[in-house]
Design an enzyme around this catalytic site. Structure first.
Site, mmCIF file in Angstrom:
data_model
loop_
_atom_site.group_PDB
_atom_site.id
_atom_site.type_symbol
_atom_site.label_atom_id
_atom_site.label_comp_id
_atom_site.label_asym_id
_atom_site.label_seq_id
_atom_site.Cartn_x
_atom_site.Cartn_y
_atom_site.Cartn_z
ATOM 1 N N GLU A 359 37.666 -29.790 -1.883
ATOM 2 C CA GLU A 359 36.542 -30.406 -1.161
ATOM 3 C C GLU A 359 35.458 -30.965 -2.082
ATOM 4 O O GLU A 359 34.285 -30.587 -1.970
ATOM 5 C CB GLU A 359 35.974 -29.407 -0.148
ATOM 6 C CG GLU A 359 37.036 -28.963 0.843
ATOM 7 C CD GLU A 359 36.515 -28.086 1.982
ATOM 8 O OE1 GLU A 359 35.324 -27.748 1.988
ATOM 9 O OE2 GLU A 359 37.333 -27.763 2.867
ATOM 10 N N ASN A 406 42.099 -31.466 -2.978
ATOM 11 C CA ASN A 406 42.261 -31.159 -1.557
ATOM 12 C C ASN A 406 40.956 -31.415 -0.813
ATOM 13 O O ASN A 406 39.889 -30.996 -1.279
ATOM 14 C CB ASN A 406 42.651 -29.667 -1.446
ATOM 15 C CG ASN A 406 43.047 -29.245 -0.057
ATOM 16 O OD1 ASN A 406 43.933 -29.854 0.559
ATOM 17 N ND2 ASN A 406 42.418 -28.199 0.458
ATOM 18 N N HIS A 442 42.402 -30.547 9.512
ATOM 19 C CA HIS A 442 41.800 -29.659 10.512
ATOM 20 C C HIS A 442 41.366 -30.509 11.694
ATOM 21 O O HIS A 442 40.681 -31.515 11.521
ATOM 22 C CB HIS A 442 40.552 -28.965 9.955
ATOM 23 C CG HIS A 442 40.853 -27.958 8.893
ATOM 24 N ND1 HIS A 442 41.580 -26.814 9.144
ATOM 25 C CD2 HIS A 442 40.520 -27.922 7.582
ATOM 26 C CE1 HIS A 442 41.678 -26.113 8.014
ATOM 27 N NE2 HIS A 442 41.052 -26.759 7.057
ATOM 28 N N GLU A 473 46.351 -27.928 5.512
ATOM 29 C CA GLU A 473 45.667 -26.833 6.238
ATOM 30 C C GLU A 473 45.612 -27.086 7.734
ATOM 31 O O GLU A 473 44.619 -26.779 8.389
ATOM 32 C CB GLU A 473 44.231 -26.669 5.712
ATOM 33 C CG GLU A 473 44.105 -26.482 4.227
ATOM 34 C CD GLU A 473 42.687 -26.174 3.764
ATOM 35 O OE1 GLU A 473 41.782 -26.078 4.613
ATOM 36 O OE2 GLU A 473 42.488 -26.041 2.547
ATOM 37 N N ASP A 475 45.299 -27.187 11.554
ATOM 38 C CA ASP A 475 45.114 -26.368 12.754
ATOM 39 C C ASP A 475 44.422 -27.248 13.787
ATOM 40 O O ASP A 475 43.689 -28.159 13.436
ATOM 41 C CB ASP A 475 44.363 -25.055 12.500
ATOM 42 C CG ASP A 475 43.109 -25.203 11.666
ATOM 43 O OD1 ASP A 475 42.660 -26.342 11.435
ATOM 44 O OD2 ASP A 475 42.545 -24.180 11.253
HETATM 45 C C1 XIL Z 1 38.552 -20.855 5.451
HETATM 46 C C2 XIL Z 1 39.044 -19.426 5.321
HETATM 47 O O1 XIL Z 1 40.395 -19.359 5.587
HETATM 48 C C3 XIL Z 1 38.309 -18.523 6.265
HETATM 49 O O2 XIL Z 1 38.648 -17.181 5.961
HETATM 50 C C4 XIL Z 1 36.819 -18.724 6.173
HETATM 51 O O3 XIL Z 1 36.178 -17.945 7.114
HETATM 52 C C5 XIL Z 1 36.452 -20.183 6.285
HETATM 53 O O4 XIL Z 1 37.169 -20.914 5.333
HETATM 54 N N1 XIL Z 1 39.026 -25.711 4.067
HETATM 55 C C6 XIL Z 1 39.437 -24.941 3.002
HETATM 56 C C7 XIL Z 1 39.618 -23.502 3.164
HETATM 57 O O5 XIL Z 1 39.784 -25.488 1.951
HETATM 58 O O6 XIL Z 1 39.338 -22.794 1.983
HETATM 59 C C8 XIL Z 1 38.808 -22.957 4.316
HETATM 60 O O7 XIL Z 1 39.183 -21.605 4.469
HETATM 61 C C9 XIL Z 1 38.999 -23.782 5.562
HETATM 62 C C10 XIL Z 1 38.543 -25.191 5.316
#
Ligand code: XIL
Length: 550
Positions: A359, A406, A442, A473, A475
């Site tokens: 990020e 990332n 996300h 990642e 979801d």
């Molecule tokens: C998330 C974690 O999995 C959680 O445990 C935490 O509460 C919030 O962050 N992008 C990323 C991850 O690169 O590291 C983040 O992980 C989610 C967003």
């Protein structure tokens, strides 16, 4: 619950069950030596996203030895050479550890100093501020400790009594504190503290056994899991998920989903974030990630390391590094390079790919620099050059690992995509060893929905620059219903599968059971975002992706 351990040693006759023989190599801050387990201060703590120090995160032996079917038991421990404050804690379950909080399960702790013994009881999660989960009961007794102290716990369900050197220090109402498994945690509480656990044993109690989780056999893979099916469509393509050690090692439902044929890749969700692996300057502890790597290897998954350089999840000492002078900035650079060198070096040949920089683009909460980058400690010390420095250090530490940058919000057109493209074009033209870009994918809220046609065009653009892509990642919230959620999941999956440079697709988690987050009032909330619901039943999204592969 199905039992998968192969080497349970049941209590026979009146012999002692020794817990010390094996299974202690994956405990943070603990080093097994010939005279016992050496426990040193590690100071792992969980920071809040706003940078404030959060909860302590003391060690627990998850992928190792514990007691099973311990509905009533006697336990004897010898704690010696105590410098400062020593803690021995018995857990009825393992904590759920996120990177902003840890959910304290039922547990009983004995804390020893040279002149006192404190008993603390956590009776499960109370609806209280998530990062201040205080014990339900604390009781301190003044007592002169010896160089070596014998502690006994007598758990009989309703009541537990605790003795130190033959003297009773507490007897508590503990109805149902331990239902079956008893896990062990040990820590040295303050800076410089240490102690030695030279004995841990249970006089024979009928039915109670000792289990070493490292003896578990690999999970059997079904041939209709996502990874198994994807392999037929596109050899080499990886289907993955972010996983955490607690459920992967102890929740057999979760582990069967994780290791039973759906996934060929595991991302270390939080275990490799800075606050967990380098909690003090140049003090590294890789035990938790080592355990995940061992589990992945046993079950035939490759590991993606998350993450080396990030503006979040950094321990307090990193956040407090002075940054005023040129020398300060040079020191910050050395701290970053050392972290990368030690971490990647430790996992050389074991972790196939890394999120080197996580990020880097400015988020919505903080002002962007002119180049669109996030202004965290690394940027403030080194400007945009921290990114090239980080990739170069990672490549030197393991030339065989694939290195990724990332970020989120890259799936659509707009400022973030423009800034990303400018950044990676520059990195490639400078010869920086970057292999690819992770698209987090996300879909958290209305407006985040991903258009698969735009996503494919972005993946193709990066192919033109010689870069790989991973969907890293994914979801998807369910506000539009589970049918729309399923379509979104399957569209992104298939967009990736159909672009040759999109090498893997991962979700951020497995079941909604562990999909917890902290709301603005510091209360715990659950999401319904993943491929399996909280009861581990497949959601329509899982079925839709699976169908698309048949
Ligand atoms: C998330 C974690 O999995 C959680 O445990 C935490 O509460 C919030 O962050 N992008 C990323 C991850 O690169 O590291 C983040 O992980 C989610 C967003």
């Amino acid at each position: 619950m199905s039992r998968r351990a192969s080497s349970e040693s049941a209590a026979v006759g009146s012999t002692q069950l020794s817990l010390m023989d094996s299974g202690w190599k994956y405990v943070p801050g603990v080093t097994p030596e010939t005279n016992g387990l050496h426990v040193a201060y590690l100071g792992r703590a969980i920071v809040q996203q706003d940078g404030n120090l959060g909860q302590p995160n003391p060690a627990i032996n998850i992928y190792g030895t514990h007691l099973r079917d311990a509905n009533s038991f006697t336990l004897s421990a010898t704690m010696k050479d105590i410098k400062g404050t020593a803690s021995l804690r018995l857990y009825g379950d393992v904590p759920v550890v996120q990177d902003e909080f840890r959910v304290e399960p039922k547990s009983l702790e004995l804390t020893l100093t040279s002149k006192s013994v404190t008993v603390s009881l956590w009776n499960g999660y109370k609806n209280q501020s998530l990062y201040k989960q205080l014990p339900t009961l604390t009781q301190t007794t003044a007592l002169q400790l010896q160089p070596s102290n014998v502690i006994t716990f007598q758990y009989q369900g309703k009541r537990t009594s605790m003795n130190v050197n033959g003297q009773q220090v507490a007897t508590l109402a503990t109805n149902g504190l331990f239902a079956s498994d008893v896990w062990f945690g040990m820590s040295a509480v303050n800076t410089g503290d240490s102690w030695v656990l030279s004995d841990l044993s249970a006089p024979a109690t009928p039915g109670v056994s000792v289990v070493n989780m490292q003896d578990m056999s690999a999970y059997v893979k079904t041939n209709h899991g996502l990874q198994a099916l994807a392999r037929h469509k596109r050899p080499g393509f990886l289907v993955g998920a972010a996983m955490t050690l607690g459920p992967a090692a102890t929740d057999t439902q979760y582990a069967a989903l994780a290791f039973g044929g759906n996934f060929g890749q595991l991302t270390t969700e939080n275990a490799l974030k800075w606050q967990f692996v380098e909690p003090q300057p140049n003090v590294f502890d890789f035990t938790e990630a080592d355990a995940l790597v061992a589990l992945a290897k046993k079950n035939g998954l490759v590991v993606h390391g998350h993450t080396l350089v990030f503006g979040e999840a950094n321990p307090k000492w990193v956040q407090d590094l002075p940054i005023a002078t040129v020398a300060d900035k040079e020191h910050i650079k050395q701290v970053m390079v050392n972290h990368i060198t030690q971490t990647v070096g430790h996992f050389k040949g074991k972790i196939a790919s890394w999120d080197v920089v996580n990020e880097p683009l400015a988020d919505f909460d903080a002002p962007a620099a002119a180049d669109g980058l996030r202004q965290h400690v690394w940027y403030k010390a080194m400007g945009a050059s921290y990114i090239a420095t980080a990739f170069t250090a990672a490549h030197q530490a393991d030339p065989g690992a694939k290195l990724y940058l990332n970020d989120f919000g890259l799936e659509e057109n707009g400022d973030r995509w423009v800034a990303l493209l400018r950044l990676v074009t520059q990195l490639k033209s400078q010869g920086v060893p970057i292999d690819g870009v992770g698209f987090e994918a996300h879909v958290y809220a209305i407006g985040d929905e991903i258009d698969p046609a735009i996503l494919r065009s972005h993946i193709q653009t990066l192919a033109g620059l010689g870069l790989a892509v991973r969907i890293s990642e994914m979801d998807v919230y369910d506000d539009n219903g589970t049918a729309a959620q399923a379509t979104q999941y399957a569209d992104v999956f298939n967009a990736c599968l159909s672009e040759p440079n999109c090498v893997s697709w991962s979700t951020w988690g497995i079941t909604d059971k562990y999909d917890m987050w902290q709301d603005d009032n510091n209360q715990m909330q659950y999401g319904q975002d993943l491929l399996w619901d909280a009861q581990a039943h497949p959601t329509p999204a899982y079925t839709k992706i699976q169908q698309s592969l048949l």
